[in-house]
Design a protein around this motif. Structure first.
Motif: not given
Length: 233
Positions: A20-41
């Motif tokens: 229950g825990v290791p895969v969940a922690i990995l998912a949170i880690m890989f899901n946290s990434n910086w991307i620039p603030h973009i207005i698409l429309g």
């Protein structure tokens, strides 16, 4: 109350933590990434005489929210599973505490299926751009012709079409978001095994009959060790 082996309790608890825990922690880690603030429309609405309101549409975060939610549910359900396991194996056989074990595992499985389905539905509905005709860079900003993109799709589009302009963040985010999405599948598999362990722990108690209170195996959380008889006032 019948004595239960603490070693089995420890083994099942460790197995639940591993699932229950290791895969969940990995998912949170890989899901946290910086991307620039973009207005698409944007879209302007009339809100009254001579008044308007403009709503901007940015990068869609639905898939990332689903990954994060699934990971949190996995961790929380694991803790509830272990608490319930300790209670029903060593302290009480009241069926209400059985729901800590089976109920949390069932909710976890349903949640993981829903989150996994959501991220792949988003992926299919909002694909990566494959041409600069889909995402144009005009006058210092990107235009998409009204098309929306998820964080993963935007990062991968930038990496494929404008890697020289955007730099390393796009390649890193594209790869990591893809891994986070893929980890929703192992989270479903782990949830299936955890539910199987939960049912295994229900069987000695009386199975679903005990869990739903349909037999005589429900006992109070606390019961007297004996009775005093023959006392006279």
């Amino acid at each position: 109350m019948e004595a239960r082996s603490p070693m089995i309790t420890i083994a099942v608890s460790v197995a639940a933590l591993v699932l229950g825990v290791p895969v969940a922690i990995l998912a949170i880690m890989f899901n946290s990434n910086w991307i620039p603030h973009i207005i698409l429309g944007s879209k302007t609405f009339s809100t009254g005489p001579g008044k308007t309101t403009t709503i901007d549409f940015g990068i869609l975060t639905g898939p990332n929210d689903a990954v994060f939610a699934g990971a949190l549910v996995a961790i929380a359900s694991t803790l509830l599973f272990i608490i319930g396991l300790l209670l029903i194996r060593h302290f009480t056989r009241h069926n209400g505490f059985g729901w800590f074990v089976f109920g949390s595992a069932l909710v976890n499985l349903l949640s993981q299926i829903g989150c996994c389905a959501a991220v792949y539905i988003f992926k299919n509905k909002y694909p990566v751009a494959i041409s600069t005709d889909q995402i144009r860079y005009v006058d210092g900003q990107y235009t998409t012709g009204g098309n929306l993109y998820t964080k993963e799709a935007w990062a991968c589009s930038m990496n494929a079409l404008y890697a020289n302009r955007e730099g390393d963040w796009a390649d890193r985010a594209c790869s990591r978001f893809g891994i986070a999405r893929a980890l929703t599948i192992p989270l479903v598999a782990c949830a299936v095994f955890t539910l199987g362990m939960a049912y295994w722990q229900m069987r000695p108690q009386g199975g679903f009959g005990w869990l739903f209170g349909r037999n005589d195996k429900i006992v109070a959380a606390y019961k007297p060790k004996g009775e005093y008889i023959g006392l006279k006032g």
